[in-house]
Motif scaffolding. Structure first.
Motif, PDB file in Angstrom:
ATOM      1  N   GLU A   1      62.260   9.370  42.965  1.00  0.00           N
ATOM      2  CA  GLU A   1      61.278  10.410  42.858  1.00  0.00           C
ATOM      3  C   GLU A   1      61.472  11.988  43.147  1.00  0.00           C
ATOM      4  OE1 GLU A   1      57.367   9.875  45.153  1.00  0.00           O
ATOM      5  OE2 GLU A   1      58.479   8.134  45.101  1.00  0.00           O
ATOM      6  N   LYS A   2      62.214  12.140  44.122  1.00  0.00           N
ATOM      7  CA  LYS A   2      62.316  13.447  44.711  1.00  0.00           C
ATOM      8  C   LYS A   2      63.618  13.993  43.945  1.00  0.00           C
ATOM      9  CE  LYS A   2      60.935  12.493  49.570  1.00  0.00           C
ATOM     10  NZ  LYS A   2      61.271  12.633  50.715  1.00  0.00           N
ATOM     11  N   THR A   3      64.258  13.421  43.150  1.00  0.00           N
ATOM     12  CA  THR A   3      65.128  13.791  42.169  1.00  0.00           C
ATOM     13  C   THR A   3      64.758  13.804  40.921  1.00  0.00           C
ATOM     14  OG1 THR A   3      67.164  12.675  43.690  1.00  0.00           O
ATOM     15  CG2 THR A   3      67.641  13.410  41.606  1.00  0.00           C
ATOM     16  N   ASN A   4      64.056  12.872  40.487  1.00  0.00           N
ATOM     17  CA  ASN A   4      63.767  12.943  39.127  1.00  0.00           C
ATOM     18  C   ASN A   4      62.036  12.686  39.081  1.00  0.00           C
ATOM     19  OD1 ASN A   4      63.039  12.436  36.326  1.00  0.00           O
ATOM     20  ND2 ASN A   4      64.229  10.617  36.314  1.00  0.00           N
ATOM     21  N   PRO A   5      61.011  13.465  38.835  1.00  0.00           N
ATOM     22  CA  PRO A   5      59.681  13.141  39.140  1.00  0.00           C
ATOM     23  C   PRO A   5      59.324  12.010  37.822  1.00  0.00           C
ATOM     24  CG  PRO A   5      59.938  15.475  38.935  1.00  0.00           C
ATOM     25  CD  PRO A   5      61.412  14.795  38.594  1.00  0.00           C
ATOM     26  N   ASN A   6      59.908  11.768  36.975  1.00  0.00           N
ATOM     27  CA  ASN A   6      59.855  10.718  35.861  1.00  0.00           C
ATOM     28  C   ASN A   6      60.714   9.373  36.015  1.00  0.00           C
ATOM     29  OD1 ASN A   6      58.060  12.450  34.303  1.00  0.00           O
ATOM     30  ND2 ASN A   6      59.743  13.499  33.656  1.00  0.00           N
ATOM     31  N   HIS A   7      61.100   9.348  37.548  1.00  0.00           N
ATOM     32  CA  HIS A   7      62.071   8.395  37.766  1.00  0.00           C
ATOM     33  C   HIS A   7      61.347   6.937  37.627  1.00  0.00           C
ATOM     34  CE1 HIS A   7      65.505   6.323  39.644  1.00  0.00           C
ATOM     35  NE2 HIS A   7      64.563   5.372  40.426  1.00  0.00           N
ATOM     36  N   PRO A   8      61.764   5.767  36.968  1.00  0.00           N
ATOM     37  CA  PRO A   8      61.143   4.634  36.440  1.00  0.00           C
ATOM     38  C   PRO A   8      60.290   3.778  37.773  1.00  0.00           C
ATOM     39  CG  PRO A   8      63.208   4.305  36.332  1.00  0.00           C
ATOM     40  CD  PRO A   8      63.082   5.806  36.450  1.00  0.00           C
ATOM     41  N   THR A   9      60.612   3.899  38.826  1.00  0.00           N
ATOM     42  CA  THR A   9      60.246   3.140  39.803  1.00  0.00           C
ATOM     43  C   THR A   9      59.735   4.427  41.025  1.00  0.00           C
ATOM     44  OG1 THR A   9      62.231   3.180  41.117  1.00  0.00           O
ATOM     45  CG2 THR A   9      61.747   1.490  39.593  1.00  0.00           C
ATOM     46  N   LEU A  10      58.543   3.703  41.833  1.00  0.00           N
ATOM     47  CA  LEU A  10      58.156   4.776  43.021  1.00  0.00           C
ATOM     48  C   LEU A  10      58.152   3.789  44.164  1.00  0.00           C
ATOM     49  CD1 LEU A  10      55.124   6.438  41.373  1.00  0.00           C
ATOM     50  CD2 LEU A  10      57.342   7.371  42.058  1.00  0.00           C
ATOM     51  N   TRP A  11      58.686   4.113  45.317  1.00  0.00           N
ATOM     52  CA  TRP A  11      58.652   3.320  46.481  1.00  0.00           C
ATOM     53  C   TRP A  11      57.733   4.206  47.695  1.00  0.00           C
ATOM     54  CZ3 TRP A  11      61.160  -0.984  46.304  1.00  0.00           C
ATOM     55  CH2 TRP A  11      61.876  -1.225  45.449  1.00  0.00           C
ATOM     56  N   ARG A  12      57.129   3.134  48.376  1.00  0.00           N
ATOM     57  CA  ARG A  12      55.850   3.396  49.182  1.00  0.00           C
ATOM     58  C   ARG A  12      56.092   2.713  50.616  1.00  0.00           C
ATOM     59  NH1 ARG A  12      56.129   7.150  46.628  1.00  0.00           N
ATOM     60  NH2 ARG A  12      54.565   8.089  45.439  1.00  0.00           N
ATOM     61  N   PRO A  13      55.891   3.054  51.815  1.00  0.00           N
ATOM     62  CA  PRO A  13      55.691   2.170  52.912  1.00  0.00           C
ATOM     63  C   PRO A  13      54.540   1.214  53.054  1.00  0.00           C
ATOM     64  CG  PRO A  13      54.603   4.478  53.461  1.00  0.00           C
ATOM     65  CD  PRO A  13      55.213   4.560  52.010  1.00  0.00           C
ATOM     66  N   GLU A  14      54.638   0.360  53.612  1.00  0.00           N
ATOM     67  CA  GLU A  14      54.028  -0.929  54.002  1.00  0.00           C
ATOM     68  C   GLU A  14      53.631  -0.933  55.359  1.00  0.00           C
ATOM     69  OE1 GLU A  14      51.533  -2.885  53.418  1.00  0.00           O
ATOM     70  OE2 GLU A  14      51.198  -1.995  51.389  1.00  0.00           O
ATOM     71  N   TYR A  15      52.912  -1.865  55.906  1.00  0.00           N
ATOM     72  CA  TYR A  15      52.653  -2.050  57.333  1.00  0.00           C
ATOM     73  C   TYR A  15      53.774  -2.371  58.264  1.00  0.00           C
ATOM     74  CZ  TYR A  15      50.424  -3.740  61.571  1.00  0.00           C
ATOM     75  OH  TYR A  15      50.316  -3.831  63.105  1.00  0.00           O
ATOM     76  N   ALA A  16      54.487  -3.234  57.860  1.00  0.00           N
ATOM     77  CA  ALA A  16      55.645  -3.540  58.851  1.00  0.00           C
ATOM     78  C   ALA A  16      56.914  -2.766  58.462  1.00  0.00           C
ATOM     79  CB  ALA A  16      55.928  -5.080  58.841  1.00  0.00           C
ATOM     80  N   SER A  17      57.722  -2.483  59.239  1.00  0.00           N
ATOM     81  CA  SER A  17      59.071  -1.641  59.250  1.00  0.00           C
ATOM     82  C   SER A  17      60.115  -2.618  58.819  1.00  0.00           C
ATOM     83  CB  SER A  17      59.648  -1.533  60.854  1.00  0.00           C
ATOM     84  OG  SER A  17      59.699  -2.544  61.684  1.00  0.00           O
ATOM     85  N   TYR A  18      59.705  -3.758  58.263  1.00  0.00           N
ATOM     86  CA  TYR A  18      60.677  -4.718  57.387  1.00  0.00           C
ATOM     87  C   TYR A  18      59.988  -4.809  55.805  1.00  0.00           C
ATOM     88  CZ  TYR A  18      57.368  -8.260  58.875  1.00  0.00           C
ATOM     89  OH  TYR A  18      56.144  -8.981  58.892  1.00  0.00           O
ATOM     90  N   MET A  19      59.345  -4.127  55.579  1.00  0.00           N
ATOM     91  CA  MET A  19      58.550  -4.023  54.424  1.00  0.00           C
ATOM     92  C   MET A  19      58.619  -2.567  53.531  1.00  0.00           C
ATOM     93  SD  MET A  19      55.020  -6.217  55.354  1.00  0.00           S
ATOM     94  CE  MET A  19      54.333  -5.999  53.708  1.00  0.00           C
ATOM     95  N   ILE A  20      58.829  -2.886  52.098  1.00  0.00           N
ATOM     96  CA  ILE A  20      58.495  -1.533  51.441  1.00  0.00           C
ATOM     97  C   ILE A  20      57.719  -2.138  50.228  1.00  0.00           C
ATOM     98  CG2 ILE A  20      60.544  -0.368  52.063  1.00  0.00           C
ATOM     99  CD1 ILE A  20      62.233  -1.559  49.918  1.00  0.00           C
TER     100      ILE A  20
END
Length: 627
Positions: free
Chosen positions: A83-102
């Protein structure tokens, strides 16, 4: 996971001082939003899924699998490439509670076109490929609900030891703070839940009694810890940290409705479906290296964030606390929102009377007012110094502070301030599945069900107390085949919604025992002559009456076939498949223990099935590729 804010987090004692301020301004923020958009109509149907992924390190030489604590680094790379390269990127990634999760979502929401169902699985596959592409050869990304040896010695990579005696967020005997995501929200939530509660959270899961399982099963703890010894129950697996719940993965779907009345109607109808779909998606029978006697994670998460004091839990007389509260803040809903559901609101609802009056005086109707007043009996669990004084007309952080930490089966979501987003509802009970095919099937099933509910004006409502009973049944071992669930017999007859809400409902529950009966999941999904037609038949009828192209129809029917076969028992749930995997493993000693070697073989097998290099017809049948 909700509101993510950067800043300087306050301690619980400091947060507590501002609790009334947050509640006061949270209500003002809600009223400002409501008054701006209460009459908003004709928003188009949009929806999207959220898949939580687990990062795992696999040491083939040592035959050991561990959760990989590189979620922050992986997330940064994925966002930089996406998303930082292409605002229309087909996927978005966000953090989750654990440091082994996305967490991964589609870059743009899906719309009302039936053909959108063709792209769900392809987008999930793209997410998996993207995440996998930034990992090393010894690392992988998998979609399992609960890591079997979470909390066992050496379960993280790199390895960290828990520090229960030292200063820290969780003070857990089993779950090191390094396994919590580095964003200040997560450690602050963990610490403040413990401080507010006055002790560590206590999670007790019944152990599955196999031939060689000790009876009674009693655990011993280091340092003869008094708190752990008191909290742990015989014949139960004991856990003591938020990470044991929020460190699990799930699958969620959010819908934008065309109006507030449609959102409220959909919220109520889907609330009754939550336990059914949860049992169908059961995928978490293992905890802390043991086999449990439950198949779903819901009660584990509920206990993992239960910040209620002893007084609020009814263990001591009220003295310092204001209310006795019947549930954790992570639980099933406590009230229906539509007039259709009003007569079925048979659960005692604890509300903040002052907030309720304020809302009623401001023109909010009784049902919505009591819903908000019930959410706001809770304290804010985290607050950032920079976010104390806000512009209530244009910000909603204080409202979301309370709203986003009431983690219920359904969430009713007002539009963000000054946005083009409409009224939404979030469907939250599903366990994540092993493959993109399965996750797509569950998502499409739920989304298609919402279309049918709205098109046919279906009525699934039953007394809310019966929905709560269904939630308890849904978590039991093999509930999908052995459980009986209260379900409405005639879903075409009842309180039909109209354009501006719902028709006036009659008071009382006259004849309620004739409206619903106990059914199996198979009956609810596939039907039984003389009892219930089955949801699959109704969905198929809807498809036949719609102009659906051949490709889309084939895609949908492929997914519905999986749901149908899971409900009938022709295919296993993930939970049952996991149990049988361990039971057949040559190292299993019929003692309810999932060893390091069993865990390694399980993770490797899961990875191969998810990547398509190993067949698993007993779990997913023989899905036909669109290609």
């Amino acid at each position: 996971m909700g509101l993510l804010t950067l800043g300087s987090p306050l301690s619980w004692e400091e947060t507590k001082k501002h609790a009334d301020h947050v509640r006061k301004h949270g209500i003002l923020q809600f009223l400002n939003i409501y008054n701006k958009v209460k009459d908003r109509q004709k928003d188009v149907l949009k929806w999207g899924d959220e898949v939580e992924y687990m990062l795992v390190h696999v040491d083939h030489k040592e035959q050991k699998a561990q959760v990989l604590l590189s979620g922050v680094e992986v997330l940064d790379i994925l966002q930089d490439k996406g998303e930082k390269t292409n605002p229309n990127h087909p996927t978005l990634w966000r953090p989750e509670y654990a440091s082994y999760m996305i967490e991964g979502t589609p870059g743009q929401p899906y719309g009302g076109a039936m053909s959108d169902f063709n792209t769900v699985e392809a987008n999930m596959k793209k997410r998996r490929r993207e995440a996998s592409s930034v990992l090393k050869d010894s690392e992988t990304v998998i979609t399992i609900t609960s890591f079997p040896r979470l909390g066992c010695p050496g379960f993280t990579f790199p390895k960290f030891e828990p520090k229960p005696i030292e200063k820290g967020a969780s003070k857990s005997f089993f779950f090191p703070d390094e396994a919590i995501h580095k964003h200040p929200r997560f450690c602050t939530l963990t610490r403040n839940i413990r401080h507010r509660r006055g002790e560590k959270v206590a999670i007790n899961v019944p152990i599955f009694k196999d031939k060689n399982t000790p009876s009674p099963f009693i655990e011993r703890f280091p340092f003869n810890d008094v708190e752990a010894t008191r909290a742990a129950l015989p014949d139960h697996i004991y856990m003591d940290a938020m990470g044991f719940g929020m460190g699990n993965c799930c699958l969620q779907v959010t819908f934008q409705a065309c109006s507030i009345s449609e959102a409220r109607y959909l919220y109520d109808q889907l609330a009754t479906i939550c336990p059914i779909v949860m049992a169908l998606s059961a995928a978490s029978p293992f905890y802390r290296g043991y086999i449990s006697d439950i198949d779903c994670r819901w009660g584990v998460i509920s206990a993992s964030v239960d910040d209620r004091t002893r007084e609020e839990r009814g263990l001591e007389p009220l003295k310092n606390s204001k209310y006795q509260i019947n549930k954790s803040r992570y639980d099933s809903i406590d009230s229906y929102l539509s007039v259709c559901g009003e007569k079925y609101n048979d659960i005692d609802l604890t509300i903040d009377e002052e907030i309720n009056k304020q809302l009623l005086d401001a023109g909010i109707d009784k049902l919505l007012a009591q819903h908000i007043a019930h959410l706001f009996i809770r304290d804010p669990l985290q607050l950032f110094e920079e976010k104390i004084n806000l512009d209530d007309a244009n910000e909603s952080d204080h409202f979301e502070n309370i709203q986003s930490t009431n983690w219920q089966t359904m969430r009713f979501k007002p539009p963000p301030p000054n946005s083009d987003i409409g009224w939404r509802v979030e469907f939250r009970p599903m366990e994540v599945q092993l493959t993109d095919f399965e996750n797509s099937a569950y998502v499409v099933f739920v989304v298609l069900l919402t279309r049918v509910i709205l098109s046919y004006k279906l009525d699934f409502l039953i007394p809310l107390s019966k929905v709560d009973e269904n939630m308890k049944v849904a978590q039991k071992r093999n509930a999908v085949h052995e459980g009986l669930f209260y379900f409405r017999k005639d879903i075409f007859k009842g309180c039909n919604p109209v354009a501006d809400g719902c028709a006036t409902a009659q008071n009382g529950l006259d004849g309620d025992t004739e409206e619903y009966t106990l059914m199996s999941i198979d009956t609810i999904i596939n039907g039984k002559e003389g009892v219930f037609d089955g949801l699959i038949k109704i969905l198929n009828c809807y498809l036949e009456n719609m102009e659906v192209d051949v490709e889309t129809r084939c895609t949908i029917l492929k997914y519905l076939k999986l749901i149908k076969m899971r409900a009938s028992g022709e295919l296993m749930t993930m939970a049952r498949w996991m149990r049988e995997f361990v039971a057949k493993h040559p190292e299993y000693k019929q003692d309810s223990v999932v060893t390091d070697r069993i865990n390694y073989d399980f993770i490797v097998t899961c990875d191969e099935i998810a990547k398509g290099t190993r067949r698993c017809p007993e779990l997913i049948g023989e899905p036909v590729s669109r290609a």
